[in-house]
Scaffold this motif. Structure first.
Motif, PDB file in Angstrom:
ATOM      1  N   UNK A  44       0.819  -1.206   0.000  1.00  0.00           N
ATOM      2  CA  UNK A  44       0.000   0.000   0.000  1.00  0.00           C
ATOM      3  C   UNK A  44       0.856   1.261   0.000  1.00  0.00           C
ATOM      4  N   UNK A  45       1.765   1.381   0.953  1.00  0.00           N
ATOM      5  CA  UNK A  45       2.574   2.603   1.037  1.00  0.00           C
ATOM      6  C   UNK A  45       4.040   2.271   0.973  1.00  0.00           C
ATOM      7  N   UNK A  46       4.865   3.322   1.135  1.00  0.00           N
ATOM      8  CA  UNK A  46       6.318   3.111   1.204  1.00  0.00           C
ATOM      9  C   UNK A  46       6.918   2.575  -0.074  1.00  0.00           C
ATOM     10  N   UNK A  47       6.342   2.998  -1.213  1.00  0.00           N
ATOM     11  CA  UNK A  47       6.877   2.501  -2.479  1.00  0.00           C
ATOM     12  C   UNK A  47       8.016   3.390  -2.971  1.00  0.00           C
ATOM     13  N   UNK A  48       9.074   2.768  -3.397  1.00  0.00           N
ATOM     14  CA  UNK A  48      10.223   3.511  -3.923  1.00  0.00           C
ATOM     15  C   UNK A  48      10.338   3.231  -5.406  1.00  0.00           C
ATOM     16  N   UNK A  49      10.379   4.291  -6.176  1.00  0.00           N
ATOM     17  CA  UNK A  49      10.522   4.129  -7.629  1.00  0.00           C
ATOM     18  C   UNK A  49      11.919   3.607  -7.945  1.00  0.00           C
ATOM     19  N   UNK A  50      11.958   2.539  -8.731  1.00  0.00           N
ATOM     20  CA  UNK A  50      13.240   1.907  -9.061  1.00  0.00           C
ATOM     21  C   UNK A  50      13.655   2.214 -10.495  1.00  0.00           C
ATOM     22  N   UNK A  51      12.683   2.216 -11.396  1.00  0.00           N
ATOM     23  CA  UNK A  51      13.016   2.511 -12.789  1.00  0.00           C
ATOM     24  C   UNK A  51      11.915   2.041 -13.714  1.00  0.00           C
ATOM     25  N   UNK A  52      12.146   2.280 -14.997  1.00  0.00           N
ATOM     26  CA  UNK A  52      11.195   1.846 -16.025  1.00  0.00           C
ATOM     27  C   UNK A  52      11.325   0.332 -16.190  1.00  0.00           C
ATOM     28  N   UNK A  53      10.187  -0.292 -16.304  1.00  0.00           N
ATOM     29  CA  UNK A  53      10.161  -1.743 -16.432  1.00  0.00           C
ATOM     30  C   UNK A  53      11.054  -2.236 -17.586  1.00  0.00           C
ATOM     31  N   UNK A  54      10.910  -1.618 -18.761  1.00  0.00           N
ATOM     32  CA  UNK A  54      11.677  -2.056 -19.932  1.00  0.00           C
ATOM     33  C   UNK A  54      13.175  -2.021 -19.661  1.00  0.00           C
ATOM     34  N   UNK A  55      13.598  -0.952 -19.004  1.00  0.00           N
ATOM     35  CA  UNK A  55      15.032  -0.798 -18.740  1.00  0.00           C
ATOM     36  C   UNK A  55      15.527  -1.824 -17.733  1.00  0.00           C
ATOM     37  N   UNK A  56      14.693  -2.115 -16.755  1.00  0.00           N
ATOM     38  CA  UNK A  56      15.090  -3.092 -15.736  1.00  0.00           C
ATOM     39  C   UNK A  56      15.111  -4.510 -16.310  1.00  0.00           C
ATOM     40  N   UNK A  57      14.220  -4.771 -17.240  1.00  0.00           N
ATOM     41  CA  UNK A  57      14.220  -6.084 -17.904  1.00  0.00           C
ATOM     42  C   UNK A  57      15.497  -6.230 -18.728  1.00  0.00           C
ATOM     43  N   UNK A  58      15.809  -5.173 -19.433  1.00  0.00           N
ATOM     44  CA  UNK A  58      17.006  -5.177 -20.272  1.00  0.00           C
ATOM     45  C   UNK A  58      18.274  -5.364 -19.424  1.00  0.00           C
ATOM     46  N   UNK A  59      18.318  -4.684 -18.291  1.00  0.00           N
ATOM     47  CA  UNK A  59      19.502  -4.739 -17.422  1.00  0.00           C
ATOM     48  C   UNK A  59      19.629  -6.102 -16.728  1.00  0.00           C
ATOM     49  N   UNK A  60      18.525  -6.796 -16.509  1.00  0.00           N
ATOM     50  CA  UNK A  60      18.459  -8.077 -15.787  1.00  0.00           C
ATOM     51  C   UNK A  60      18.789  -7.941 -14.305  1.00  0.00           C
ATOM     52  N   UNK A  61      19.906  -7.307 -13.998  1.00  0.00           N
ATOM     53  CA  UNK A  61      20.289  -7.080 -12.596  1.00  0.00           C
ATOM     54  C   UNK A  61      20.522  -5.580 -12.423  1.00  0.00           C
ATOM     55  N   UNK A  62      19.923  -5.026 -11.407  1.00  0.00           N
ATOM     56  CA  UNK A  62      20.119  -3.591 -11.160  1.00  0.00           C
ATOM     57  C   UNK A  62      20.393  -3.359  -9.684  1.00  0.00           C
ATOM     58  N   UNK A  63      21.413  -2.584  -9.434  1.00  0.00           N
ATOM     59  CA  UNK A  63      21.795  -2.242  -8.066  1.00  0.00           C
ATOM     60  C   UNK A  63      21.159  -0.902  -7.714  1.00  0.00           C
TER      61      UNK A  63
END
Ligand code: FES
Length: 155
Positions: free
Chosen positions: A12-31
């Motif tokens: 519900x709350x406390x969500x942190x934006x990590x990135x665009x889905x497409x970019x994260x899929x492409x990266x496979x691993x993201x720190x």
């Protein structure tokens, strides 16, 4: 195929934006560093996972660990000493045998949750993480924060 999330619960709350889905899929691993915590976002076979970035054993970085299915669970294998950690629950898995058993048979056992995992959620092509709020100590906590940095450097 449709992308699924590791956990069905919708945070519900406390969500942190990590990135665009497409970019994260492409990266496979993201720190990422979220709330001062270093985490790893993994996209594997259509599913996103998030967990503490440093292995609970001795702080090895999990970023380049191979992923394998062990005992029906997808696990990341720490490159440092090959400890196996389930992606969904952060369980430590090990192979052992019962000495009472003749002949002894090696099986996979669980040490319980050792690595803190976080919840990944998607909204309109954007990926968010809700950090674990599981109370109590989880071994991977040790390698986070300032003290953890020193310990990781020693390991
Ligand atoms: Fe990960 Fe030892 S640091 S297996």
């Amino acid at each position: 195929t449709e992308d699924r999330l590791c956990e069905t619960e919708q945070p519900a709350g406390g969500l942190h934006f990590i990135g665009k889905k497409d970019e994260l899929i492409e990266a496979k691993r993201s720190f990422r560093t979220v709330d001062g915590r270093d985490i790893l976002i993994i996209h594997h076979q259509g599913v996103f996972y998030a967990m503490d970035c440093y292995c609970y054993h001795a702080g090895g970085t999990l970023e380049n660990g191979d992923i394998e299915e062990i005992n029906g669970k997808l696990c990341i294998i720490c490159p440092k000493h090959k400890y196996k950690i389930s992606l969904c629950e952060g369980e430590g898995l090990y192979r052992g045998r019962n000495p009472q058993e003749e002949p002894p048979v090696y099986r996979w056992y669980s040490k319980g949750v050792k690595q803190r995992t976080h919840t990944v959620t998607e909204t309109n092509g954007e990926i968010f993480v809700k950090m674990s709020s599981q109370p109590g100590w989880i071994d991977s906590d040790y390698y986070q924060g300032e003290k953890g940095k020193i310990e990781r450097a020693k390991a």
